[in-house]
Design a protein around this motif. Structure first.
Motif, PDB file in Angstrom:
ATOM      1  N   ILE A 145       0.863  -1.184   0.000  1.00  0.00           N
ATOM      2  CA  ILE A 145       0.000   0.000   0.000  1.00  0.00           C
ATOM      3  C   ILE A 145       0.894   1.227   0.000  1.00  0.00           C
ATOM      4  CG2 ILE A 145      -1.775   1.289   1.236  1.00  0.00           C
ATOM      5  CD1 ILE A 145      -2.765  -1.306   2.405  1.00  0.00           C
ATOM      6  N   ARG A 146       0.741   2.044  -1.017  1.00  0.00           N
ATOM      7  CA  ARG A 146       1.535   3.263  -1.138  1.00  0.00           C
ATOM      8  C   ARG A 146       0.621   4.473  -1.026  1.00  0.00           C
ATOM      9  NH1 ARG A 146       4.147   3.183  -6.437  1.00  0.00           N
ATOM     10  NH2 ARG A 146       2.322   4.292  -7.186  1.00  0.00           N
ATOM     11  N   GLY A 147       1.034   5.422  -0.194  1.00  0.00           N
ATOM     12  CA  GLY A 147       0.233   6.621   0.029  1.00  0.00           C
ATOM     13  C   GLY A 147      -0.119   6.756   1.495  1.00  0.00           C
ATOM     14  N   GLY A 148      -0.568   7.940   1.880  1.00  0.00           N
ATOM     15  CA  GLY A 148      -0.908   8.177   3.275  1.00  0.00           C
ATOM     16  C   GLY A 148       0.306   8.588   4.081  1.00  0.00           C
ATOM     17  N   ARG A 149       0.139   8.612   5.385  1.00  0.00           N
ATOM     18  CA  ARG A 149       1.194   9.100   6.270  1.00  0.00           C
ATOM     19  C   ARG A 149       2.341   8.108   6.425  1.00  0.00           C
ATOM     20  NH1 ARG A 149      -2.405  11.638  11.274  1.00  0.00           N
ATOM     21  NH2 ARG A 149      -3.517  13.216  10.038  1.00  0.00           N
ATOM     22  N   LYS A 150       2.069   6.827   6.261  1.00  0.00           N
ATOM     23  CA  LYS A 150       3.085   5.820   6.513  1.00  0.00           C
ATOM     24  C   LYS A 150       3.978   5.551   5.309  1.00  0.00           C
ATOM     25  CE  LYS A 150       0.496   3.390  10.124  1.00  0.00           C
ATOM     26  NZ  LYS A 150      -0.028   2.079  10.559  1.00  0.00           N
ATOM     27  N   GLY A 151       3.742   6.192   4.194  1.00  0.00           N
ATOM     28  CA  GLY A 151       4.574   5.959   3.022  1.00  0.00           C
ATOM     29  C   GLY A 151       4.184   4.674   2.329  1.00  0.00           C
ATOM     30  N   VAL A 152       5.023   3.652   2.461  1.00  0.00           N
ATOM     31  CA  VAL A 152       4.773   2.357   1.834  1.00  0.00           C
ATOM     32  C   VAL A 152       4.677   1.290   2.925  1.00  0.00           C
ATOM     33  CG1 VAL A 152       5.635   0.613   0.237  1.00  0.00           C
ATOM     34  CG2 VAL A 152       5.982   3.033  -0.262  1.00  0.00           C
ATOM     35  N   GLU A 153       3.570   0.555   2.922  1.00  0.00           N
ATOM     36  CA  GLU A 153       3.370  -0.551   3.851  1.00  0.00           C
ATOM     37  C   GLU A 153       3.428  -1.856   3.066  1.00  0.00           C
ATOM     38  OE1 GLU A 153       0.350  -0.026   7.106  1.00  0.00           O
ATOM     39  OE2 GLU A 153      -0.327   1.552   5.744  1.00  0.00           O
ATOM     40  N   ARG A 154       4.069  -2.858   3.649  1.00  0.00           N
ATOM     41  CA  ARG A 154       4.181  -4.162   2.996  1.00  0.00           C
ATOM     42  C   ARG A 154       3.879  -5.255   4.012  1.00  0.00           C
ATOM     43  NH1 ARG A 154       7.144  -5.557  -1.602  1.00  0.00           N
ATOM     44  NH2 ARG A 154       8.196  -3.532  -1.476  1.00  0.00           N
ATOM     45  N   THR A 155       2.924  -6.107   3.690  1.00  0.00           N
ATOM     46  CA  THR A 155       2.579  -7.236   4.545  1.00  0.00           C
ATOM     47  C   THR A 155       2.524  -8.501   3.704  1.00  0.00           C
ATOM     48  OG1 THR A 155       0.190  -6.849   4.254  1.00  0.00           O
ATOM     49  CG2 THR A 155       1.255  -5.798   6.145  1.00  0.00           C
ATOM     50  N   LEU A 156       2.575  -9.642   4.355  1.00  0.00           N
ATOM     51  CA  LEU A 156       2.455 -10.938   3.695  1.00  0.00           C
ATOM     52  C   LEU A 156       1.333 -11.699   4.381  1.00  0.00           C
ATOM     53  CD1 LEU A 156       3.901 -12.574   1.426  1.00  0.00           C
ATOM     54  CD2 LEU A 156       5.064 -13.810   3.251  1.00  0.00           C
ATOM     55  N   GLU A 157       0.277 -11.962   3.638  1.00  0.00           N
ATOM     56  CA  GLU A 157      -0.924 -12.551   4.202  1.00  0.00           C
ATOM     57  C   GLU A 157      -1.392 -13.709   3.333  1.00  0.00           C
ATOM     58  OE1 GLU A 157      -3.779  -9.474   5.358  1.00  0.00           O
ATOM     59  OE2 GLU A 157      -2.220  -7.981   5.006  1.00  0.00           O
ATOM     60  N   GLY A 158      -2.364 -14.439   3.825  1.00  0.00           N
ATOM     61  CA  GLY A 158      -2.914 -15.572   3.097  1.00  0.00           C
ATOM     62  C   GLY A 158      -4.371 -15.353   2.742  1.00  0.00           C
ATOM     63  N   TRP A 159      -4.851 -16.144   1.803  1.00  0.00           N
ATOM     64  CA  TRP A 159      -6.266 -16.121   1.438  1.00  0.00           C
ATOM     65  C   TRP A 159      -6.702 -17.535   1.061  1.00  0.00           C
ATOM     66  CZ3 TRP A 159      -7.750 -17.852  -3.362  1.00  0.00           C
ATOM     67  CH2 TRP A 159      -6.756 -17.924  -4.349  1.00  0.00           C
ATOM     68  N   ARG A 160      -7.970 -17.809   1.251  1.00  0.00           N
ATOM     69  CA  ARG A 160      -8.520 -19.100   0.866  1.00  0.00           C
ATOM     70  C   ARG A 160      -9.985 -18.935   0.523  1.00  0.00           C
ATOM     71  NH1 ARG A 160      -7.268 -21.576   6.836  1.00  0.00           N
ATOM     72  NH2 ARG A 160      -8.512 -20.115   8.058  1.00  0.00           N
ATOM     73  N   VAL A 161     -10.450 -19.780  -0.377  1.00  0.00           N
ATOM     74  CA  VAL A 161     -11.835 -19.731  -0.835  1.00  0.00           C
ATOM     75  C   VAL A 161     -12.705 -20.470   0.172  1.00  0.00           C
ATOM     76  CG1 VAL A 161     -13.442 -20.386  -2.655  1.00  0.00           C
ATOM     77  CG2 VAL A 161     -11.159 -19.547  -3.242  1.00  0.00           C
ATOM     78  N   LYS A 162     -13.805 -19.851   0.520  1.00  0.00           N
ATOM     79  CA  LYS A 162     -14.720 -20.420   1.502  1.00  0.00           C
ATOM     80  C   LYS A 162     -16.114 -20.518   0.898  1.00  0.00           C
ATOM     81  CE  LYS A 162     -16.594 -19.567   6.143  1.00  0.00           C
ATOM     82  NZ  LYS A 162     -16.614 -18.612   7.279  1.00  0.00           N
ATOM     83  N   ASP A 163     -16.734 -21.684   1.025  1.00  0.00           N
ATOM     84  CA  ASP A 163     -18.099 -21.881   0.552  1.00  0.00           C
ATOM     85  C   ASP A 163     -19.064 -21.233   1.539  1.00  0.00           C
ATOM     86  OD1 ASP A 163     -17.298 -23.367  -1.670  1.00  0.00           O
ATOM     87  OD2 ASP A 163     -17.219 -25.223  -0.486  1.00  0.00           O
ATOM     88  N   VAL A 164     -19.986 -20.441   0.997  1.00  0.00           N
ATOM     89  CA  VAL A 164     -20.977 -19.760   1.846  1.00  0.00           C
ATOM     90  C   VAL A 164     -22.393 -20.239   1.557  1.00  0.00           C
ATOM     91  CG1 VAL A 164     -19.589 -17.707   2.171  1.00  0.00           C
ATOM     92  CG2 VAL A 164     -21.086 -17.856   0.181  1.00  0.00           C
ATOM     93  N   GLY A 165     -22.507 -21.363   0.837  1.00  0.00           N
ATOM     94  CA  GLY A 165     -23.830 -21.916   0.541  1.00  0.00           C
ATOM     95  C   GLY A 165     -24.406 -21.381  -0.748  1.00  0.00           C
ATOM     96  N   ASP A 166     -25.427 -22.080  -1.234  1.00  0.00           N
ATOM     97  CA  ASP A 166     -26.124 -21.690  -2.458  1.00  0.00           C
ATOM     98  C   ASP A 166     -25.146 -21.594  -3.639  1.00  0.00           C
ATOM     99  OD1 ASP A 166     -28.317 -21.103  -4.010  1.00  0.00           O
ATOM    100  OD2 ASP A 166     -28.263 -18.947  -3.594  1.00  0.00           O
ATOM    101  N   ARG A 167     -24.190 -22.517  -3.679  1.00  0.00           N
ATOM    102  CA  ARG A 167     -23.211 -22.606  -4.760  1.00  0.00           C
ATOM    103  C   ARG A 167     -22.395 -21.319  -4.949  1.00  0.00           C
ATOM    104  NH1 ARG A 167     -26.301 -25.778  -9.723  1.00  0.00           N
ATOM    105  NH2 ARG A 167     -26.765 -27.699  -8.545  1.00  0.00           N
TER     106      ARG A 167
END
Length: 393
Positions: free
Chosen positions: A251-273
């Motif tokens: 994320i670039r911009g704002g007061r902090k300059g450049v922020e860098r994180t390493l995160e995960g994501w996964r697909v989750k079924d919420v019903g109704d296909r």
């Protein structure tokens, strides 16, 4: 290297598109390679905007509506600008003179400024190839962002999925063109698992902020395309992931300059296909968990990791003091402190050692004028003769 650190993850805020976010950017670039698919995250960004009574505008060059949104029909809150049939050199009578979708996109945005907008260009590289100009592609992106700026809804944004090898990527991510930017760089979880096993440096399980040591290993490997090589070669059972992955959030911009994180994501079924993307930490992904368990590595927690500035960490001897030792040390009266209280020399020395005296060793009582005492040594040659009188000057 890692940028400012904090406890909060960035991906949940980006996916939810909160209007109160101080780091929100109207331009979201989803960078990917052949080791991971970008469409689960792209669909979530679009569908989340629609759930907030927003409007979706899709400019499609390569994919159909179903491939982009997962739905076969166009809803009331979606406008599809289908440009898949416009191929330079193969124009029909209806498509002659309509090789540039610029007016269609900008006009559609102007008509829907009263709604929160999510604009998607499924392949900006195809547009660049069609018009034969990199500057024309950057200009289109700039005009779309300028038009979105007229909206009174701060959550309106442009989503661009771009492959890592795109010649447009350096231009679109340049700070000289777009100051505020949200860049989601997708990586294969096998890359993180490979670094954790090969270098015994796993990411923390309870924080999106890895150590500088991990970044120094991960970023060069990602730039070399190591994750893509692992998947294409099938090394260690690696394969293209459709339901989970690792995302490097910049994320670039704002007061902090450049922020860098390493995160995960996964697909989750919420019903109704239907499915949604659930943000998580890297240590929560099944592939990384299995890799660490197979190698017998326990993922470190950020609270247990040693401070990088602690030079005493890892020594074979102890340089620290317990509370009782520190208290006993503070009660020891040193000679110069006693002399300071009495106003007398702390340790009188013989005259022949007077040159070893220091100010801390010879303290003068208050209100006493300082006097220099010199005791001549037997080897001193002190007389009033001129040492140069034998010279014929």
């Amino acid at each position: 290297m890692a940028g400012p650190k904090g406890n909060a993850a960035s991906l949940p805020i980006i996916l939810s598109n909160l209007s109160t976010s101080k780091t929100r950017s109207p331009l979201v670039i989803v960078q990917y390679d052949s080791s991971v698919t970008p469409w689960p995250i792209v669909r979530h960004l679009l569908c989340n905007n629609e759930s907030q009574e927003g409007h979706i505008i899709c400019l499609a060059f390569n994919f159909t509506l179903k491939e982009i949104t997962g739905r076969g029909t166009t809803s009331q809150g979606t406008t599809m600008i289908d440009w898949t049939g416009h191929i330079p050199g193969y124009e029909t009578e209806d498509s002659v003179g309509k090789s540039n979708p610029r007016q269609s996109v900008l006009g559609t945005i102007e008509k829907n400024l009263e709604h929160p907008l999510a604009v998607l260009i499924d392949s900006i590289d195809t547009f660049r190839s069609d018009v034969g100009s990199t500057s024309a592609a950057c200009l289109l992106v700039s005009e779309i962002l300028e038009t979105l700026g007229k909206s009174q809804h701060p959550t309106s944004r442009l989503v661009l999925p771009i492959p890592s090898g795109s010649p447009l990527l350096p231009h679109l991510t340049s700070a000289s063109i777009f100051q505020n930017l949200t860049l989601l760089v997708l990586h294969s979880p096998y890359l993180v698992a490979h670094i954790s096993q090969s270098y015994l440096t796993p990411p923390p399980v309870d924080s999106p902020h890895p150590s500088d040591k991990f970044w120094s290993l991960f970023l060069p490997a990602a730039q070399r395309g190591e994750g893509e090589k692992l998947v294409l070669s099938g090394e260690g059972g690696a394969c293209r992931q459709m339901h989970e992955g690792v995302v490097e959030v910049v994320i670039r911009g704002g007061r902090k300059g450049v922020e860098r994180t390493l995160e995960g994501w996964r697909v989750k079924d919420v019903g109704d296909r239907s499915q949604t993307v659930e943000p998580c930490l890297c240590g929560d992904l099944d592939i990384i968990k299995a890799a660490l368990g197979k190698a017998g590595i326990s993922a470190t927690r950020s609270s247990d990791a040693p401070a990088e500035t602690d030079v005493t960490h890892g020594l074979s001897f102890n340089l620290t003091l317990t509370s009782s030792q520190a208290e006993a040390k503070s009660k020891v009266a040193l000679p110069y402190t006693i002399a300071a209280q009495q106003g007398t020399p702390a340790s009188p020395l013989p005259s022949r050692m007077s040159h070893l005296l220091t100010p801390a060793m010879f303290l003068i009582a208050p209100n006493t004028a300082a006097v220099i005492h010199y005791d001549p040594d037997s080897a001193d040659d002190m007389d009033d003769e001129d040492p140069d009188e034998d010279l014929d000057l």
